[in-house]
Design an enzyme around this catalytic site. Sequence first.
Site, PDB file in Angstrom:
ATOM      1  N   GLY A 130       0.811  -1.214   0.000  1.00 37.95           N
ATOM      2  CA  GLY A 130       0.000   0.000   0.000  1.00 37.95           C
ATOM      3  C   GLY A 130       0.845   1.265   0.000  1.00 37.95           C
ATOM      4  CG  PHE A 131      -0.453   5.371  -0.581  1.00 33.78           C
ATOM      5  CD1 PHE A 131      -0.420   4.613  -1.736  1.00 33.78           C
ATOM      6  CD2 PHE A 131      -0.862   6.698  -0.674  1.00 33.78           C
ATOM      7  CE1 PHE A 131      -0.782   5.155  -2.960  1.00 33.78           C
ATOM      8  CE2 PHE A 131      -1.221   7.252  -1.891  1.00 33.78           C
ATOM      9  CZ  PHE A 131      -1.173   6.476  -3.035  1.00 33.78           C
ATOM     10  CG  HIS A 132       5.363   1.015   1.463  1.00 35.04           C
ATOM     11  ND1 HIS A 132       6.592   0.436   1.385  1.00 35.04           N
ATOM     12  CD2 HIS A 132       4.846   0.983   0.221  1.00 35.04           C
ATOM     13  CE1 HIS A 132       6.820   0.056   0.152  1.00 35.04           C
ATOM     14  NE2 HIS A 132       5.775   0.368  -0.575  1.00 35.04           N
ATOM     15  CG  LEU A 133       8.345   5.938   4.486  1.00 37.22           C
ATOM     16  CD1 LEU A 133       9.691   5.917   5.186  1.00 37.22           C
ATOM     17  CD2 LEU A 133       7.908   7.379   4.262  1.00 37.22           C
TER      18      LEU A 133
END
Lengths: 88, 392
Positions: free
Chosen positions: A13-16
């Site tokens: 998902g929207f990780h770093l």
Amino acid sequence: MVSRRALVSNRLGFHLRAVSTIVEACSKFKAGITLARDGDRRNGRSILDLMMLEADMGTVLTIEADGVDETEAVDTLVKLFECRFGEE
Amino acid sequence: MDGPAQPEPDQGQPAVEPVSEAGSRSRFLTGVVVSEGIAIGTAQVHSEKLRIPRYEVTELEVKLELAKFDRTLAVSREQLLGLKQQHLGSEQTVRILESQLLMLTDPLFMGDVIQRIRGERRNAESVVADVVDEFCRTFEAMEDPYMRERVADVQDVGYRILRNLMQKEYISLDKVGPNTVLVCHQLSPSEVAQLSAKKVAGLASEVGGVTSHAAILARGLGIPALVGVQDVCVRVNSGDRVILDCVNGRVHINPSQEEVVEYADVKKRLVVSRERLLAGEALEARTADGLDLWLRANISVPAEVDSIRAFGAQGVGLLRTEYLYLSSTTPPSEGGVLLHRHERPDPVHHGGGPHERAAGRGVRDAPGGGLAAHQDGRRCGQARPDRRVVLR
């Protein structure tokens, strides 16, 4: 203004890494770019703002761009979503 | 972050007390021993607790504050780029530093700071501290544990800016050399997880407890540690020679040569007595009536395998998987966790032994920890999965 929907299909998902990739891509365009989840619109150039979307795998986001290079900007971002931000 | 500016505590004492005769005592601080041992080394103050000056500024000074903030961003950027250059070999470190660089130029973060310096006419330090705090609270409230962990990144960038604004030296754990005694307000478990006994001689912190995760990790790594040492960050300066007496719970600051010699001797005796205890290590764990027992130790980080081996453990009773997550920026993959289990030169594998159930303990519900644990769960047919690794 150009608007398209994109699916978060990478496992993390929207990780770093994903968010950094998006911010770096957005910085190359002149158009104002936002990513929205259920109307919650966030600045495409802000790593912190995008992380607050808490978009995990399976989330559908709306990408909007407004400016001279809006079409190119949205196309580039959709491609990044499709290739799962380079995540294997 | 800190409350309103407070006056600096009295630092009037001489750095070194005159040495008259053997046995004279230098100044010392007391604390609670959480990991036994003696450390003699050079202090490095790694203080998270910054005293943030807070004051209002005039219309004219607003411009000066903005210029100061701007310069600080440039300095911070240079530092991060420099760090990145040093770590080019490590893809993960580079990625973390790149994301921190993006935070430095984040329009939301920086826009907020600039707008508030102008609007509220306050000094840059207090505004940055408040904005960082607000972001941290937002991240802390998130459901996803990975996102909550990002608080550390936001704080890291925030502290870098604040330190540069206040022209305080920035100490990263990477720069810690051998024989360093780390002095801090509070060490986070993930920070301790990055340390090894080879790099750090000892730890002293202002807060923390015997059962804190950082303390448990320090014991596991065999690093002498004291907690609850009041004002240690203020009383000790980076570069001071210190003796960390983690037997009696004392920090000696700039000790006399006699004391150093004395403690070096105590340290040697501790090592000898420890070796004597360990002499029984090779003996079988067998009761008087001939019942064989498995002797296993609980560990949190792979580095602990060395110390439990030294104590003669036959295996791992419980592996706390959360530190594998906390010490990494992305969740470890199943393969990565397995790699940790096999990185010893000789095969490390799990297996059943006598009294397997007696030692059976559930893996804590670490974020995503079920991933690796399931395999054992299937093997053992237990409701609570069990992580058991045997060293052969």
